[in-house]
Design an enzyme around this catalytic site. Structure first.
Site, PDB file in Angstrom:
ATOM      1  N   GLY A  92       2.275   0.374   7.889  1.00 55.88           N
ATOM      2  CA  GLY A  92       2.321  -0.839   7.078  1.00 55.88           C
ATOM      3  C   GLY A  92       3.118  -1.949   7.746  1.00 55.88           C
ATOM      4  O   GLY A  92       3.055  -3.101   7.327  1.00 55.88           O
ATOM      5  N   ARG A  93       3.890  -1.569   8.746  1.00 51.69           N
ATOM      6  CA  ARG A  93       4.715  -2.589   9.402  1.00 51.69           C
ATOM      7  C   ARG A  93       4.989  -2.242  10.865  1.00 51.69           C
ATOM      8  O   ARG A  93       5.926  -2.732  11.462  1.00 51.69           O
ATOM      9  CB  ARG A  93       6.026  -2.729   8.672  1.00 51.69           C
ATOM     10  CG  ARG A  93       6.775  -1.412   8.535  1.00 51.69           C
ATOM     11  CD  ARG A  93       8.165  -1.686   8.164  1.00 51.69           C
ATOM     12  NE  ARG A  93       8.848  -0.480   7.722  1.00 51.69           N
ATOM     13  CZ  ARG A  93      10.106  -0.465   7.396  1.00 51.69           C
ATOM     14  NH1 ARG A  93      10.798  -1.572   7.461  1.00 51.69           N
ATOM     15  NH2 ARG A  93      10.679   0.647   7.013  1.00 51.69           N
ATOM     16  N   LYS A 113       7.940  -1.611  15.640  1.00 50.51           N
ATOM     17  CA  LYS A 113       8.174  -1.513  14.192  1.00 50.51           C
ATOM     18  C   LYS A 113       8.703  -2.845  13.662  1.00 50.51           C
ATOM     19  O   LYS A 113       9.626  -3.411  14.247  1.00 50.51           O
ATOM     20  CB  LYS A 113       9.184  -0.400  13.934  1.00 50.51           C
ATOM     21  CG  LYS A 113       9.326   0.018  12.491  1.00 50.51           C
ATOM     22  CD  LYS A 113      10.001   1.383  12.435  1.00 50.51           C
ATOM     23  CE  LYS A 113      10.254   1.848  11.018  1.00 50.51           C
ATOM     24  NZ  LYS A 113      10.855   3.186  11.007  1.00 50.51           N
ATOM     25  N   ARG A 183       1.274  12.232  12.824  1.00 49.76           N
ATOM     26  CA  ARG A 183       2.129  12.852  11.814  1.00 49.76           C
ATOM     27  C   ARG A 183       1.360  13.955  11.090  1.00 49.76           C
ATOM     28  O   ARG A 183       0.120  13.979  11.150  1.00 49.76           O
ATOM     29  CB  ARG A 183       2.521  11.783  10.770  1.00 49.76           C
ATOM     30  CG  ARG A 183       3.132  10.539  11.377  1.00 49.76           C
ATOM     31  CD  ARG A 183       2.826   9.304  10.527  1.00 49.76           C
ATOM     32  NE  ARG A 183       3.240   8.084  11.209  1.00 49.76           N
ATOM     33  CZ  ARG A 183       4.331   7.377  10.913  1.00 49.76           C
ATOM     34  NH1 ARG A 183       5.088   7.741   9.909  1.00 49.76           N
ATOM     35  NH2 ARG A 183       4.643   6.306  11.602  1.00 49.76           N
ATOM     36  N   ASP A 252       4.445  12.347   5.750  1.00 51.95           N
ATOM     37  CA  ASP A 252       4.079  11.237   6.635  1.00 51.95           C
ATOM     38  C   ASP A 252       5.211  10.897   7.599  1.00 51.95           C
ATOM     39  O   ASP A 252       5.011  10.107   8.528  1.00 51.95           O
ATOM     40  CB  ASP A 252       3.692   9.992   5.826  1.00 51.95           C
ATOM     41  CG  ASP A 252       4.763   9.589   4.832  1.00 51.95           C
ATOM     42  OD1 ASP A 252       5.100  10.415   3.969  1.00 51.95           O
ATOM     43  OD2 ASP A 252       5.275   8.462   4.921  1.00 51.95           O
ATOM     44  N   ASN A 253       6.375  11.481   7.381  1.00 52.25           N
ATOM     45  CA  ASN A 253       7.491  11.250   8.304  1.00 52.25           C
ATOM     46  C   ASN A 253       7.752  12.464   9.192  1.00 52.25           C
ATOM     47  O   ASN A 253       8.802  12.564   9.817  1.00 52.25           O
ATOM     48  CB  ASN A 253       8.761  10.905   7.519  1.00 52.25           C
ATOM     49  CG  ASN A 253       8.665   9.547   6.840  1.00 52.25           C
ATOM     50  OD1 ASN A 253       7.865   8.697   7.247  1.00 52.25           O
ATOM     51  ND2 ASN A 253       9.454   9.344   5.808  1.00 52.25           N
TER      52      ASN A 253
HETATM   53  P1  AMP Z   1       8.813   4.835   5.117  1.00 56.49           P
HETATM   54  O1  AMP Z   1       9.476   5.121   3.816  1.00 56.49           O
HETATM   55  O2  AMP Z   1       9.549   3.845   5.978  1.00 56.49           O
HETATM   56  O3  AMP Z   1       8.482   6.084   5.865  1.00 56.49           O
HETATM   57  O4  AMP Z   1       7.446   4.095   4.775  1.00 56.49           O
HETATM   58  C1  AMP Z   1       6.461   4.613   3.921  1.00 56.49           C
HETATM   59  C2  AMP Z   1       5.236   3.747   3.986  1.00 56.49           C
HETATM   60  O5  AMP Z   1       5.527   2.428   3.559  1.00 56.49           O
HETATM   61  C3  AMP Z   1       4.617   3.616   5.381  1.00 56.49           C
HETATM   62  O6  AMP Z   1       3.232   3.546   5.218  1.00 56.49           O
HETATM   63  C4  AMP Z   1       5.201   2.299   5.866  1.00 56.49           C
HETATM   64  O7  AMP Z   1       4.408   1.705   6.852  1.00 56.49           O
HETATM   65  C5  AMP Z   1       5.216   1.490   4.580  1.00 56.49           C
HETATM   66  N1  AMP Z   1       6.236   0.431   4.595  1.00 56.49           N
HETATM   67  C6  AMP Z   1       7.578   0.575   4.540  1.00 56.49           C
HETATM   68  N2  AMP Z   1       8.200  -0.630   4.566  1.00 56.49           N
HETATM   69  C7  AMP Z   1       7.223  -1.563   4.637  1.00 56.49           C
HETATM   70  C8  AMP Z   1       7.202  -2.998   4.681  1.00 56.49           C
HETATM   71  N3  AMP Z   1       8.321  -3.705   4.675  1.00 56.49           N
HETATM   72  N4  AMP Z   1       5.997  -3.597   4.760  1.00 56.49           N
HETATM   73  C9  AMP Z   1       4.853  -2.898   4.767  1.00 56.49           C
HETATM   74  N5  AMP Z   1       4.808  -1.562   4.716  1.00 56.49           N
HETATM   75  C10 AMP Z   1       5.968  -0.896   4.650  1.00 56.49           C
HETATM   76 MG    MG Z   2       7.536   6.579   7.368  1.00 56.39          MG
END
Ligand code: AMP
Ligand code: MG
Length: 487
Positions: A92-93, A113, A183, A252-253
């Site tokens: 997502g980012r 990132k 992942r 996913d992590n």
């Molecule tokens: P995370 O908790 O960082 O592992 O993220 C979980 C999901 O949310 C993943 O698909 C990330 O790409 C998405 N995500 C987290 N932060 C953002 C953001 N600021 N903008 C867009 N997607 C995000």
């Molecule tokens: Mg993640």
């Protein structure tokens, strides 16, 4: 040594096609500037560390320029978050810019990132803030220096671009390196969306590129799953042995390579606390420190489910059964070393458990305890460490057992014992308060502290002159920092 202009690319994941990722260009951040770079990570790409100081470096990793050979892609995946299946996640980012291959023939994914919105951003802004980028950078490089498998971090690029979280902050980008960004959630995505051809293509890609030795086995996919189970057992044993709390062990992590992946509200333990929850948003403590062990197994079983088209359920179940015994063997082996023991005795597990119980009840600093245990001869070290414990009778009894246990191994040369123990017991760990001090300075435009902390943590086992303050327990303000999930 190469310059930025002479890197060579071979974008194998991008070639899998549009079913796996979407083409997206990075959205640049304003006034990009180098916050910190890792010379050790740069050498993985054969890149001359001096390149970090060039304007081009900040321009590329701040999203302004790209090599012609890169094919920036946002990957699609899904995953189980806090135990619940989320059918659509994805980068997502972050963007997979491409794969560099070095002179040793290794491929390294370049993942940027904080590179802006993608089709998978959902409600998010596609950005990463400076504080979380610094935390990811420091953690990756610190874990690596401790010998814990992890993604690496090339650099953090800061900017003037405003970003809203609980308050206004500044956007940054972190360039992450890994042999693969696949992942567990990638396999889950193709399994649950019922795309058998793409699912099979993913499995083949991962097997050929990352588990090539498994192709020689009678059942290559089963051998691959076994290898993933083994690597995760070893990884989590290392986390537990060194007091690392990941905080968001969603599938996913979890990296298919068994390396530490996606840093959020992680923490290293200060005081030993088996129940420690580093993620402020984790109300149930699903990802508490001691739960990391069973959650590792839970995640591997989620992966097993997604591999059922390739491997029989019985074989998967049997292989998953290896996880706990393997974990326990690795963990005990590491902890024996941390205690300075060189051979195994049946009651070592009990000796260790009793120590952790005593530490838990007295709020003893986890890292420093082991470091100090090696500083002096066993009986002297025990006498010194005694002051940190509340249950003195309990600790005295443990100390007697420990000294007797060490003596059963025969005469010890204290200099050798110290060297052996200090080589596995770090003096410097990435304590939350140390990261916070570096972040506070960086947020006001001073990057010296981030750089210094990175340098200290790159040699965690070696005493470094003038760096005593980095080995200290947290001050009162730094003991219970709440790290939010928003990053
Ligand atoms: P995370 O908790 O960082 O592992 O993220 C979980 C999901 O949310 C993943 O698909 C990330 O790409 C998405 N995500 C987290 N932060 C953002 C953001 N600021 N903008 C867009 N997607 C995000
Ligand atoms: Mg993640």
């Amino acid at each position: 040594m190469k310059t930025l202009e002479t890197l060579t690319f071979d974008n194998r994941f991008a070639r899998l096609g549009d079913g796996f990722s979407a083409h997206v260009l990075p959205e640049p951040i304003d006034n990009p500037r180098l916050v910190v770079a890792s010379p050790a990570a740069m050498t993985l790409l054969d890149l001359d560390p001096a390149q970090a100081e060039t304007a081009l470096f900040a321009e590329i990793f701040g999203g302004h320029k790209l090599w012609a050979e890169t094919e920036p892609r946002a990957m699609v995946y899904s995953g189980h978050q806090f135990g619940h299946y989320n059918p659509q996640l994805g980068d997502g980012r972050g963007l997979l810019l491409g794969e560099v291959y070095n002179e040793a023939g290794e491929h390294w994914d370049l993942h940027l990132k904080g590179a802006g919105q993608t089709p998978f951003s959902r409600m998010g802004d596609g950005r990463a803030v400076l504080r979380s980028s610094i935390r990811e950078f420091l953690a990756s490089e610190a874990l690596h220096a401790l010998g814990i498998p992890t993604t690496r971090a090339l650099c953090v690029i800061g900017s003037d671009t405003p970003v809203w979280r609980e308050k206004q902050e500044r956007a940054a980008m972190v360039l992450r390196l890994a042999p693969s960004h696949v992942r567990f959630g990638h396999f889950e995505y193709f399994y649950y969306t019922k795309k058998p051809e793409l699912h099979a293509a993913l499995a083949e890609h991962v097997l050929n590129l990352h588990f090539a030795e498994c192709r020689e086995q009678p059942e290559p996919y089963l051998a691959m799953y076994r290898e993933i189970v083994e690597r995760n057992a070893e990884l989590i044993a290392k986390w537990q042995a060194y007091g690392f709390c990941h905080g968001v062990m969603n599938t996913d992590n979890m990296s298919i390579l068994g390396i530490t992946f996606d840093f959020g509200p992680f923490a290293f333990l200060d005081d030993f606390d088996a129940n420690f929850i580093c993620n402020h948003s984790d109300d149930q403590g699903r990802y508490s420190f001691s739960n990391q062990v069973p959650i590792g197994q839970w995640n591997l079983s989620a992966l097993a489910q997604a591999l059922t088209p390739f491997i029989s359920v019985d074989a998967l179940r049997e292989t998953l059964g290896l996880y706990l015994p393997l974990y326990q063997a690795h963990y005990l082996d590491l902890m024996r070393r941390r205690l300075g023991l060189t051979c195994a005795e049946e009651d070592d597990q009990k000796l260790l458990e009793r120590l952790l119980q005593l530490m838990q009840n007295s709020g003893v600093d986890y890292s420093l305890f082991f470091r100090r245990l090696g500083d002096q001869a066993p009986d002297q070290a025990i006498a010194t460490l005694r002051d940190d414990f509340v249950d003195l009778k309990g600790f005295d009894a443990w100390g007697e057992q420990y000294v007797a246990r060490v003596n059963r191994e025969g005469p010890v040369d204290q200099d050798q014992r110290r060297a052996r123990m200090h080589a596995v017991n770090p003096l410097y760990v990435l304590r939350n308060y140390l990261a916070q001090k570096a972040i506070d300075a960086a947020e006001s435009g001073d990057y010296d502290e981030v750089r210094r902390l990175h340098t200290v943590l790159s040699k965690p086992f070696e005493e470094q002159p003038g760096m005593d303050s980095y080995a200290e327990r947290p001050p009162e303000w730094g003991k219970h920092l709440e790290i939010s999930c928003s990053s």
